[in-house]
Design a protein around this motif. Sequence first.
Motif, short mmCIF file in Angstrom:
data_model
loop_
_atom_site.label_atom_id
_atom_site.label_comp_id
_atom_site.label_asym_id
_atom_site.label_seq_id
_atom_site.Cartn_x
_atom_site.Cartn_y
_atom_site.Cartn_z
N LEU A 1 -87.10 66.79 41.23
CA LEU A 1 -85.65 67.00 41.18
C LEU A 1 -85.26 68.30 41.86
O LEU A 1 -84.33 68.35 42.66
N TRP B 1 -85.97 68.07 45.88
CA TRP B 1 -85.25 67.10 46.72
C TRP B 1 -83.85 66.74 46.24
O TRP B 1 -83.16 65.96 46.87
N ARG B 2 -83.45 67.28 45.11
CA ARG B 2 -82.13 66.90 44.62
C ARG B 2 -81.18 68.08 44.37
O ARG B 2 -79.99 67.89 44.23
N THR B 3 -81.72 69.29 44.32
CA THR B 3 -80.82 70.40 44.04
C THR B 3 -80.54 71.20 45.32
O THR B 3 -81.28 71.12 46.29
N ARG B 4 -79.47 71.98 45.24
CA ARG B 4 -79.10 72.85 46.35
C ARG B 4 -80.19 73.89 46.58
O ARG B 4 -80.54 74.21 47.71
N TYR C 1 -83.05 72.42 48.40
CA TYR C 1 -82.61 72.23 49.79
C TYR C 1 -82.75 73.54 50.56
O TYR C 1 -83.28 73.57 51.67
N ARG D 1 -86.49 74.46 51.05
CA ARG D 1 -87.11 73.68 52.12
C ARG D 1 -86.60 74.12 53.49
O ARG D 1 -87.35 74.22 54.45
#
Lengths: 524, 366
Positions: free
Chosen positions: B218, B221-224, B227, B230
């Motif tokens: 989560l 790949w799902r939170t700001r 992001y 990465r």
Amino acid sequence: MSAGSDKAGRPDTVDPAIELRGISKSFGHVQANKDISMRVMPGTIHGIIGENGAGKSTLMSILYGFYKADAGEILVGGERTDIPDSQAAIAAGIGMVFQHFKLVENFTVLENVILGAEDGIRLKPSLARARSLLTELAREYELNVDPDEKIEDLSVGHQQRVEILKALYRHADILILDEPTGVLTPSEADHLFRILNGLRDEGKTIILITHKLREIMDVTDTVSVMRRGEMTATVRTSGTNPQELAELMVGRKVLLRVDKKPAEPGRKVLEIEDLRVVDDDGVERLKGIDLELRQGEILGIAGVAGNGQSELLQVLGGCRSATGRIRLNGEEIDPADHALDGQVWRGRGVSHVPEDRQREGLILDFFAWENVAFGYHHAPEYQKSRWLMDNAAIRRESGKKMERFDVRPPIPELAARNFSGGNQQKIVLAREIERDPDVLLVGQPTRGVDIGAIEFIHQRIVELRDRGKAILLLSVELDEILSLADRIAVMFDGRIMGERMPDQTSEHELGLLMAGITDTASAA
Amino acid sequence: MTVLPKWADAILIPLLSILISFVISGLVILYLGLNPFEALRLMVTGALGSSYGWGYTLFYTTNFIFTGLCAAIAFHARLFNIGGEGQATLGGLGVALVCLAVPWPHWTLALPAALIGGALFGAAWAFIPAWLQARRGSHIVITTIMFNYIAAALMVYLLVEILKPEGSMDPATRRFGPGAELPLFSDIFGLVGIPFSSSAPANISFFIALLACLLFWLLVWRTRLGYEIRAYGHSETAADYAGISPARMIIIAMIVSGALAGCMAINSVMATERLVLNSVEGAGFIGLAVALMGRSHPVGVILAALLFGFLYQGGGELALWANIPRELIILIQGLVILFTGALDNMVRMPLERIFLMIRRPGKQGA
């Protein structure tokens, strides 16, 4: 030109310096070169022109032994030659001057010239030999460079000469130059062409890769046009014209000029006073820049790469701090404030298309949709909750934006890496322009972009201007500045050398300003 | 451009790497005059042949999941955190201090508290090198390696001089007490009537580790924040352009990384019910191999951790029952790390060539 046309006139008696027969090369799904055949006669300057991605560089890389062709053969001086690596190319008398120089920065010119071509374990004899050769070449071809100067202290034009000297030291008879003028001022480019003419007259063969039509017309004897991996035509330069070449390159009629109405500048949006930047090495990169930008105009910043334009854009994009005064929409902004990052500028309506889309503008390994949110990933419409991003919403938005900007293919699930240069640039532009910014900063909007996409990108920028937005355009392509900008400021050595209106100036005048010469009389 | 399809990259390459390392290990065993197939049989039955074996395998797996995630989050920010070992060591100290601080009435209270203690200590230990990297440019590889040694020395000092109970000869803390005992697999599976060996240490932490994998996914790949981490990991210049602060990313990624390493201690330290010297036993380093092999993805990390859990337990059994020196087990593990981690390209390049060769005739035919 006379010597070249003379030789080209009797091709049957002489073997071509280089002959390619049926060269094909593919990378995965992409066919970069399709059945290419080409003859380059000795003692001529042969141009290869084509859009980015047309396969010029691949073809030259095959000739220089970087890639192996899937099919076809290479003849050097009439003999079949295998070129498995660059050593073999050098042995066959082929030298290459790359777009990005391959020089050791903290070595001297002499050391760079002999690097990898030393005669033995002891350096002294090689250095001595190179020194005498360098003096000779300098006299013959205007190839003068101080042999004991370090590379890092040389101008770009001189560094390029060192690359040419390196090739000549290795007994190159055939010299390939890949986009040699991209980093040069107009006068440096002229000097380069004089050198090339001199070499040609001595019997050397020169292959010049470029996407600039004017260079082809000025300096080559024959020209081959590439489009989508194929060689569409080889013609005598004297028997063609730029319009015809452009059409051969693109495959349809193109507008070489941008179609736009006169600008209607409104109120001041961005005011910059005495902006100064000192880089990490303590070198002053901006030495007091004063600029103002109004609504509904495109201000073009012309200049040779490396004269502070990049730093200016970085300051305004929040990637670098500076001293001086900036007013945005009448509001004071302190450029020295470290909290002033890209997020803050974006929040205030300043969008930024960076000069280097691959290193700055995009994350190549991210999907297109992830890139469409890049820099705006804090935007409320992209959030699902306080912590989670709304990936589905971003995907939907990206699909729409990519269609509106004609990104091909319009698939948000594809990694940015898999798009061509022009389409990558369209992704960046779609992201920035669709935000409807007050100010758009654009660096090199069409670098490495094919002619068809250039037209599209220029139209979008002009459209944004017509909606009353302010645009700051940075480009090293003088043609682009001249055709797109409503007002031109020329930068040299961290200063604005002057402002001109595009219809009241000439390339010659701008070229002098770009070289730091304000007084036209002293130029001669 | 990627030549290999996703499944080949994620499954085929690791499998081939493991196969090669097993073949070489087999040759060494053969050279020592033993039967490699017999050795393999011993390993498999020892690690997977009984609930006792599984209990140990999954116990080690739990450790490796935590340290694997620790390395993986750092990889996403393109940081090479070699300090998992030291961060897990400090995590152990945090867990022990929490467990010793009060006489816990029940594990349901002790576990969350110990988890927080371990995570905080691990994160704090990772914060120092992270800060040095972000603000001073000291390379994180160097500093985290040094912090492993500092952590080890610190533990020796604390256990010998301060935490050791009066009169004990053993450099270890006193026992934590019954309230800090975690339910073992035998207790958990016993509830639904499945018998499980009660002498195996696998415990509820395994499920916490799986939960951590879900949260990791989560986060990344799902939170700001994920992001941004990465984005920074892929390109520092692009992150700078987007207004993502590199210093902030380094520090946050390392704090999360250290916290994950520290969480390992709920498994390793609470299961032994006291803090001993070298409680981490190299799991921090194995975590790097686990993350590399698992491609920094939680599912990959679980699978790779399982493999190394198997190697640990199976290897131990092998040393016990066959006349094989203990060092050989380390050799086998080393070979697996070498092939899956360091020599990835050795398998990848020929495989890519094969894939290209298979594909091309199809292209021309079409």
